[in-house]
Design an enzyme around this catalytic site. Structure first.
Site, short mmCIF file in Angstrom:
data_model
loop_
_atom_site.label_atom_id
_atom_site.label_comp_id
_atom_site.label_asym_id
_atom_site.label_seq_id
_atom_site.Cartn_x
_atom_site.Cartn_y
_atom_site.Cartn_z
N GLY A 60 0.90 -1.18 0.11
CA GLY A 60 -0.02 0.07 0.05
C GLY A 60 0.71 1.50 0.02
O GLY A 60 2.08 1.20 0.17
N CYS A 87 5.44 -6.06 1.51
CA CYS A 87 5.62 -4.76 1.57
C CYS A 87 5.06 -3.93 2.53
O CYS A 87 5.23 -4.32 3.85
CB CYS A 87 5.54 -4.00 0.11
SG CYS A 87 6.19 -2.30 -0.14
N TYR A 88 3.85 -3.21 2.32
CA TYR A 88 3.50 -2.56 3.36
C TYR A 88 3.04 -3.17 4.48
O TYR A 88 2.87 -3.22 5.82
CB TYR A 88 2.46 -1.70 2.92
CG TYR A 88 1.50 -0.80 4.07
CD1 TYR A 88 2.12 0.17 4.66
CD2 TYR A 88 0.24 -1.26 4.29
CE1 TYR A 88 1.29 0.93 5.71
CE2 TYR A 88 -0.47 -0.45 5.35
CZ TYR A 88 0.07 0.42 5.95
OH TYR A 88 -0.58 1.27 7.00
N HIS A 175 7.96 -7.34 -3.88
CA HIS A 175 6.61 -7.86 -4.33
C HIS A 175 6.80 -8.98 -5.21
O HIS A 175 7.45 -9.22 -6.19
CB HIS A 175 6.34 -6.67 -5.40
CG HIS A 175 5.70 -5.47 -4.53
ND1 HIS A 175 4.59 -5.49 -4.22
CD2 HIS A 175 6.48 -4.51 -4.36
CE1 HIS A 175 4.33 -4.33 -3.58
NE2 HIS A 175 5.54 -3.56 -3.47
N GLU A 177 4.54 -10.83 -6.42
CA GLU A 177 3.59 -10.91 -7.29
C GLU A 177 3.80 -10.23 -8.67
O GLU A 177 2.98 -10.46 -9.93
CB GLU A 177 2.23 -10.34 -6.76
CG GLU A 177 2.09 -8.75 -6.90
CD GLU A 177 2.69 -8.39 -5.52
OE1 GLU A 177 3.56 -8.92 -4.78
OE2 GLU A 177 2.24 -7.05 -5.03
N GLY A 231 -20.86 -10.20 -27.42
CA GLY A 231 -19.49 -10.16 -26.89
C GLY A 231 -19.28 -11.36 -25.75
O GLY A 231 -20.18 -12.21 -25.66
N ASP A 233 -18.43 -11.71 -22.71
CA ASP A 233 -19.08 -12.05 -21.48
C ASP A 233 -20.61 -12.52 -21.50
O ASP A 233 -20.92 -13.74 -20.82
CB ASP A 233 -18.95 -10.66 -20.64
CG ASP A 233 -17.45 -10.12 -20.52
OD1 ASP A 233 -16.53 -10.98 -20.84
OD2 ASP A 233 -17.39 -9.01 -20.28
N LYS A 374 -11.09 -11.25 -16.70
CA LYS A 374 -11.58 -11.56 -18.25
C LYS A 374 -10.70 -12.75 -18.97
O LYS A 374 -11.48 -13.38 -19.54
CB LYS A 374 -11.10 -10.10 -18.94
CG LYS A 374 -11.47 -10.45 -20.29
CD LYS A 374 -12.61 -9.62 -20.37
CE LYS A 374 -13.24 -9.50 -21.83
NZ LYS A 374 -14.59 -8.85 -22.08
#
Ligand code: XMP
Length: 518
Positions: A60, A87-88, A175, A177, A231, A233, A374
């Site tokens: 953060g 991290c934070y 990090h 990730e 579409g 979705d 997505k």
């Protein structure tokens, strides 16, 4: 729709506002473990009810010394559930568990190398020296909290990772990730599988099975209606529901006359003929064009189209007696009530969707994709056997070609734009660029320019070609198409679209431009 607890092995990510929080969730799901992001302050009751196998505290932008810095509920550390602070998240741990955090002399931002100090299951199978990681922090740990050991250090961070193996609480300053931390996947997987003892059960196949069952139970003998746009979705929602409840699903496709060439026929072919969905197609071109007559303001065009869509959908839905539910293709990024996503959300363009409908129609919402990103939706689409061209299709705005002609909307302009658009798409597909770009489309400009064809002077329309690369449409850049491809596009549009004598390529990035012109 509440699918709570259909995924038993779940990780809770508490968000403290990092730009990378969504990435943490992506990485965990890529390792086939289900997880959700929630704001750091959802309260212990919800945290307990969530039943996590492990909790991750995100990074953060704050410093634990800031006034009003977001803090974790201290009880989290006493739940007996493993916790990983990133991290934070790690600084918080140190701050709240009796250690100390200080402002570092230098901000550490970017690539760094860490060296491991002691054995830890968190770093199993990770090199011990000069391990490349990505740092982004100002504060650093001055004193460890009781019970913790230093697991790794970097030049600027004496504590780059720490852990209390007994309580299974760990922190990393870097990090894991982000792609710039190559061993990040191994570290996160050590946390998931060796510390939290999760199994990798989250697959799209299991998702389809669980959701089909949940939908059957939820809907019972009732009926569901679904607005199908073609579409990815809404297509996935429709096919998923069809699988669950068969003919008790009614799909409505509104042809507003603002679609690309062949779109209405293709939706009909795929969904009615191939998937045998109960599909009603409304041909509403006349009424849309009538309402749009003479309208030039882009926002008014959007409002007229959005409202008319709702009006028609409502009137059709009323005819279908006994529908209790409305299905929508809402995705996870739309529902994360996360601190990271409360950025400035000024409406730059009103994006039309069917929100607002259920209240007015007394329909309850069903959103089976609420938990998916997505790319997961695309995997579900494949699992359900949707054709690849539907799965990989570029986004197409609800107001369609109406916002791709500057000025008023007429049949002649629509025909011209459809023709140019289909040539562009043919060439983008033939050159292999389709799957590498976010969107490719043409815009009809409200200017004419002079040209010469044969011996004749012409004074005709200008078509702008827009092809952009993007990952989420928030930012975008123009695609560096090879000159030969641009040349073919231009030649064909000028030769084949009657009334066009000039083609220009849009080389603006977003921001400051937007993807669409209107
Ligand atoms: P902009 O033009 O804002 O577009 O950079 C970002 C993405 O959103 C799409 N877009 C829309 N989609 N209704 C939609 O459903 C709209 O009114 C609308 N306007 C823009 C655009 O195609 C791009 O993918």
């Amino acid at each position: 729709m509440d699918f709570d607890h259909i995924h038993e092995e779940r990780i809770l990510v508490l968000d403290f506002g990092s730009q990378y929080t969504q990435l943490i969730a992506r990485r965990i799901r890529e390792s086939h473990v289900y997880c959700e992001i929630h704001p750091f302050n959802i309260g212990m009751e919800r945290i307990r009810a969530f039943g996590a196998r492990g909790i991750i505290l995100s990074g953060g932008p704050s410093s634990v010394h800031d006034d009003g810095a977001p803090l974790a509920d201290g009880e989290i550390f006493g739940l007996g559930v493993p916790v990983l602070g990133i991290c934070y998240g790690m600084q918080l741990m140190a701050h709240q568990l009796g250690g100390a955090v200080e402002k570092a002399d230098r901000r550490e931002y970017g690539p760094a190398a860490i060296n491991l100090e002691s054995e830890s299951v968190l770093f199993q199978d990770v090199e011990r020296e000069s391990v490349r990681v990505w740092m982004s922090h100002g504060d650093r740990i001055l004193r460890l909290p009781p019970g913790f050991a230093v697991l790794a250090h970097s030049e600027n961070s004496p504590v780059a990772a720490m852990g209390d193996a007994t309580r299974r609480i760990f922190g990393v300053q870097f990090h894991p990730e982000v792609a710039h931390t190559p061993c990040g996947k191994a570290i996160l997987e050590n946390f998931l599988f060796r510390i939290c003892h999760c199994r990798s059960t989250w697959t799209m196949k299991s998702f389809v099975e669980l959701v089909t069952q949940a939908l059957r139970e939820k809907v019972g003998d009732d009926r569901v209606i679904c607005a199908l746009s073609g579409g990815v979705d809404s297509s996935v929602v429709a096919v998923l529901l069809h699988r669950a409840i068969g003919d008790r699903l009614r799909c409505i496709f509104v042809n507003n006359g603002l679609l690309r060439r062949g779109e209405a026929e293709s939706v009909q072919r795929i969904f009615k003929d191939h998937f045998e969905l109960n599909l009603i197609t409304m041909n509403a071109t006349d009424v849309f064009l009538d309402r749009l007559k003479g309208v030039t303001d882009p926002e008014r065009k959007r409002k007229i189209i959005g409202n008319l869509f709702i009006e028609l959908f409502e009137s059709e839905a009323r005819k279908l007696q006994g529908a209790k539910y409305l299905a929508q293709g809402t995705l996870y990024p739309d529902v994360i009530e996360s601190v990271s996503f409360k950025g400035p959300s000024a409406t730059i363009k009103t994006h039309h969707n069917v929100g607002g409908l259920p209240e007015r129609m007394n329909l309850e919402l069903i959103e089976p994709l609420r938990e998916l990103f997505k790319d997961e939706v695309r995997l579900v689409g494949r699992e359900l056997g949707l054709p690849e061209h539907v799965i990989q299709r570029h986004p197409f705005p609800g107001p369609g070609l109406a916002i791709r002609m500057i000025g008023d909307v007429t049949r002649e302009k629509l025909d011209m734009l459809r023709e140019a658009d289909s040539i562009l798409l043919e060439e983008i597909e033939a050159s292999g660029w389709y799957d590498h770009v976010w969107q490719a489309f043409t815009v009809l400009l409200p200017v004419r320019s002079v040209g010469v064809m044969g011996d004749e002077r012409t004074y005709e329309e200008v078509i702008a070609v827009r092809v952009v690369e993007s990952v989420d449409a928030m930012t975008a850049d123009w695609a560096r198409l090879p000159f030969e491809v641009l040349q073919r596009i231009s030649n064909r549009i000028i030769n084949e679209v009657k009334g066009v004598n000039r083609v220009v390529y849009d080389i603006s990035s977003k921001p400051p431009s937007t993807i669409e012109w209107e």
